[in-house]
Design a protein around this motif. Structure first.
Motif, PDB file in Angstrom:
ATOM      1  N   HIS A 128       0.827  -1.201   0.000  1.00  0.00           N
ATOM      2  CA  HIS A 128       0.000   0.000   0.000  1.00  0.00           C
ATOM      3  C   HIS A 128       0.862   1.252   0.000  1.00  0.00           C
ATOM      4  O   HIS A 128       0.538   2.239  -0.678  1.00  0.00           O
ATOM      5  CB  HIS A 128      -0.928   0.007   1.213  1.00  0.00           C
ATOM      6  N   SER A 129       1.946   1.248   0.747  1.00  0.00           N
ATOM      7  CA  SER A 129       2.833   2.413   0.803  1.00  0.00           C
ATOM      8  C   SER A 129       3.369   2.765  -0.579  1.00  0.00           C
ATOM      9  O   SER A 129       3.394   3.931  -0.978  1.00  0.00           O
ATOM     10  CB  SER A 129       4.005   2.143   1.764  1.00  0.00           C
ATOM     11  N   ILE A 130       3.773   1.750  -1.312  1.00  0.00           N
ATOM     12  CA  ILE A 130       4.337   1.976  -2.648  1.00  0.00           C
ATOM     13  C   ILE A 130       3.259   2.424  -3.623  1.00  0.00           C
ATOM     14  O   ILE A 130       3.404   3.432  -4.333  1.00  0.00           O
ATOM     15  CB  ILE A 130       5.012   0.684  -3.148  1.00  0.00           C
ATOM     16  N   THR A 131       2.160   1.682  -3.675  1.00  0.00           N
ATOM     17  CA  THR A 131       1.112   1.937  -4.669  1.00  0.00           C
ATOM     18  C   THR A 131       0.406   3.260  -4.426  1.00  0.00           C
ATOM     19  O   THR A 131       0.175   4.035  -5.367  1.00  0.00           O
ATOM     20  CB  THR A 131       0.090   0.791  -4.663  1.00  0.00           C
ATOM     21  N   LYS A 132       0.091   3.557  -3.171  1.00  0.00           N
ATOM     22  CA  LYS A 132      -0.627   4.794  -2.895  1.00  0.00           C
ATOM     23  C   LYS A 132       0.276   6.015  -3.078  1.00  0.00           C
ATOM     24  O   LYS A 132      -0.191   7.086  -3.503  1.00  0.00           O
ATOM     25  CB  LYS A 132      -1.209   4.763  -1.483  1.00  0.00           C
TER      26      LYS A 132
ATOM     27  N   PHE B 297       6.695   2.675  -9.732  1.00  0.00           N
ATOM     28  CA  PHE B 297       6.020   1.701 -10.595  1.00  0.00           C
ATOM     29  C   PHE B 297       6.794   0.386 -10.651  1.00  0.00           C
ATOM     30  O   PHE B 297       6.200  -0.701 -10.585  1.00  0.00           O
ATOM     31  CB  PHE B 297       5.859   2.270 -12.007  1.00  0.00           C
ATOM     32  N   LEU B 298       8.122   0.470 -10.767  1.00  0.00           N
ATOM     33  CA  LEU B 298       8.938  -0.742 -10.824  1.00  0.00           C
ATOM     34  C   LEU B 298       8.824  -1.551  -9.538  1.00  0.00           C
ATOM     35  O   LEU B 298       8.752  -2.784  -9.560  1.00  0.00           O
ATOM     36  CB  LEU B 298      10.401  -0.375 -11.101  1.00  0.00           C
ATOM     37  N   LEU B 299       8.809  -0.861  -8.400  1.00  0.00           N
ATOM     38  CA  LEU B 299       8.622  -1.554  -7.125  1.00  0.00           C
ATOM     39  C   LEU B 299       7.247  -2.213  -7.057  1.00  0.00           C
ATOM     40  O   LEU B 299       7.115  -3.367  -6.632  1.00  0.00           O
ATOM     41  CB  LEU B 299       8.787  -0.571  -5.966  1.00  0.00           C
TER      42      LEU B 299
ATOM     43  N   GLY C  22       4.705  -7.683  -7.450  1.00  0.00           N
ATOM     44  CA  GLY C  22       3.590  -8.521  -7.883  1.00  0.00           C
ATOM     45  C   GLY C  22       4.051  -9.771  -8.601  1.00  0.00           C
ATOM     46  O   GLY C  22       3.306 -10.744  -8.743  1.00  0.00           O
ATOM     47  N   ILE C  23       5.302  -9.755  -9.065  1.00  0.00           N
ATOM     48  CA  ILE C  23       5.839 -10.891  -9.818  1.00  0.00           C
ATOM     49  C   ILE C  23       6.777 -11.735  -8.959  1.00  0.00           C
ATOM     50  O   ILE C  23       6.775 -12.964  -9.020  1.00  0.00           O
ATOM     51  CB  ILE C  23       6.596 -10.388 -11.069  1.00  0.00           C
ATOM     52  N   TYR C  24       7.554 -11.044  -8.115  1.00  0.00           N
ATOM     53  CA  TYR C  24       8.598 -11.749  -7.363  1.00  0.00           C
ATOM     54  C   TYR C  24       8.811 -11.065  -6.024  1.00  0.00           C
ATOM     55  O   TYR C  24       8.960  -9.843  -5.971  1.00  0.00           O
ATOM     56  CB  TYR C  24       9.901 -11.737  -8.171  1.00  0.00           C
TER      57      TYR C  24
END
Length: 493
Positions: free
Chosen positions: A341-345, A463-465, A470-472
């Protein structure tokens, strides 16, 4: 050397803040600011490395402390604080060029930014529960000046509402702190030990269960107000919508987690002192209530930043639900979701900053055709919104799926069905937002091109984080979260 990090981490933002307040040049203060956030990010990663090597760090007669649980929060503060601070540089330049603020105001902004970093770091490192409460209260006062930064009437009202409601809420947390201390002091007859969280966890099984139940209720209401759990969330939409976009990103992405981890620390004590059922039931109720209240408010908002504010209420509800479900998987899901959430928000709030700079509004009904006029910003907004609603292949989906799985495994079938339905409602609301803003025809008089390529650099890193997690899940982060789960369950103290 490891113990010295506990001194350096708060000293750097405090020193940077004092320098920023004394500077009157925009260029000089930007250099000082960037150096400050870079050093804090480096020190946070260094602390994580020490913890991953099996060290637990103490300083000042154990009043400062770091273990894997602390390291998760410090990692969020350091990395996300750096990226939001990086974005702030270009955002403040734009405000300066357009007369929203003068050079002195820019210097004050960076000063308060680092004051907020300082108070958040202290709240994370505090082993003394009284100091932790003071630090969380101090984050309110430090961030209030950033909330009301533009000095509009609506900004001032939001800042006052924020201070008053959170201060009243945190008074309940003070009652919980006092009850916990008095309970522990009656047991050990040592004022210093009775204040230390590590000691409280060790002696938790000997504490009075009835007193600790009351204390946990006060703690959940008090720190829950600062986190934004419903129904104590009423300050949050105004505060996040009136703040500068990078400030909203910092409040939602980082500051919220400081109060959240304070709840987690008392949750750790309560699990040992009163058993699992009481704290988990409370957290599950408040978690589902927060997701439910926010889901329907998100549907009716036109201000994008206000939508994201209610989304923050939703996601803290998801974290509380994970803790309420309990067990190793539920707690892992909650801590992992806090990181996600910290990254996405942060990505979304900063992207909305670009949208505001481009369109001059945050009203979704007045924004359209973003892919044609600002393709990079449109891509960040669309992917960020898809991620925040838990679309597959993004980081939030993984932690939400873990929460749902943990709930079903624990036997919470109907609560998880309700949880899933509410998430679908939020998905629909944000899918409509994407179709309204990103697609369609742009205003004819709007120039083509993104605001500034420098704003895209921190957004690209976020975005990269977001996409990468989500992949690894990297082994160091996985190990850190697994170790933090062990701490919460009382196995590593």
């Amino acid at each position: 050397m490891g113990e010295n990090i506990l001194f350096y981490l708060p000293a750097v933002p405090l020193g940077t803040a004092l320098l920023a307040f004394g500077i009157r040049s925009r260029r000089v203060v930007e250099v000082v600011h960037f150096a400050g956030i870079s050093i804090v990010a480096f020190l946070s990663l260094l602390l994580v490395q020490y913890v991953l090597n099996g060290q637990r760090l103490f300083a000042l007669e154990e009043m400062l402390y770091a273990d894997s649980l602390t390291a998760v929060l410090i990692l969020i503060i350091g990395v996300v604080g750096f990226l939001n601070g990086f974005y702030s540089i270009v955002y403040m330049r734009y405000d300066l060029d357009h007369g929203e603020v003068d050079e002195r105001g820019v210097c004050s902004y960076y000063g308060f930014y680092h004051i907020l970093l300082f108070t958040m770091v202290i709240s994370a490192l505090s082993n003394n529960i009284a100091i932790m409460w003071v630090a969380v209260e101090a984050t309110t006062l430090g961030s209030a000046f950033l909330v009301g930064f533009y000095k509009y009437k609506t900004s001032a009202e939001a800042a006052w509402k924020y201070v008053l409601i959170c201060s009243v809420g945190l008074a309940f947390a003070l009652y919980g702190t006092i009850l916990t201390y008095s309970n522990a002091f009656a047991m050990v007859q040592d004022a210093h030990r009775a204040m230390l969280w590590t000691e409280l966890v060790r002696m938790a099984r000997g504490l009075d269960p009835q007193v600790m139940k009351l204390a946990f209720v006060f703690i959940l209401i008090g720190f829950g107000t600062k986190v934004g759990l419903a129904p104590m969330h009423t300050w949050l939409p105004d505060t996040y919508s009136e703040s500068p976009s990078p400030v909203s990103a910092l409040l939602s992405g980082v500051l919220m987690k400081c109060a959240l981890f304070a709840i987690v620390k008392y949750y750790t004590i309560a699990l040992q002192a009163v058993g699992q059922e009481f704290p988990q039931t409370l957290l599950l109720i408040f978690g589902l209530l927060s997701v439910g209240v926010s889901a329907f408010f998100i549907l009716v908002q036109n201000d994008i930043q206000r939508k994201l504010a209610y989304s923050s209420v939703e996601h803290v509800g998801i974290i509380a639900t994970g803790l309420g479900v309990g067990g190793p998987l539920g707690i892992f899901a909650a801590l992992f979701h806090a990181v996600n959430h910290s990254i996405t928000k942060s990505l979304l709030f900063c992207t909305v900053g670009n949208v505001t700079l481009k369109y001059g509004t945050r009203d979704s009904q007045k924004i359209s055709g973003m892919f044609k006029v600002a393709p990079a910003t449109a891509f960040m907004l669309a992917t960020g919104l898809l991620a925040v609603v838990g679309s597959p292949s993004f980081n939030v989906f993984i932690s939400e799926f873990m929460t749902l799985t943990a709930g079903l495994q624990a036997g919470y079938f109907w609560p998880m069905i309700l949880f899933l339905i509410l998430l679908v409602i939020v998905f629909v609301a944000f899918f409509i937002l994407i179709s309204e803003t990103v697609l369609g025809s742009p205003p004819e008089d709007l120039p083509r091109g993104d605001v500034n390529w420098l704003t895209l650099l921190p957004l690209g890193l976020l975005f990269l984080l977001m996409a990468g997690l989500g992949i690894y899940l990297p082994a160091p982060l996985n190990g850190l979260l697994q170790s933090a789960v062990s701490v919460v369950l009382g196995g590593a103290i």
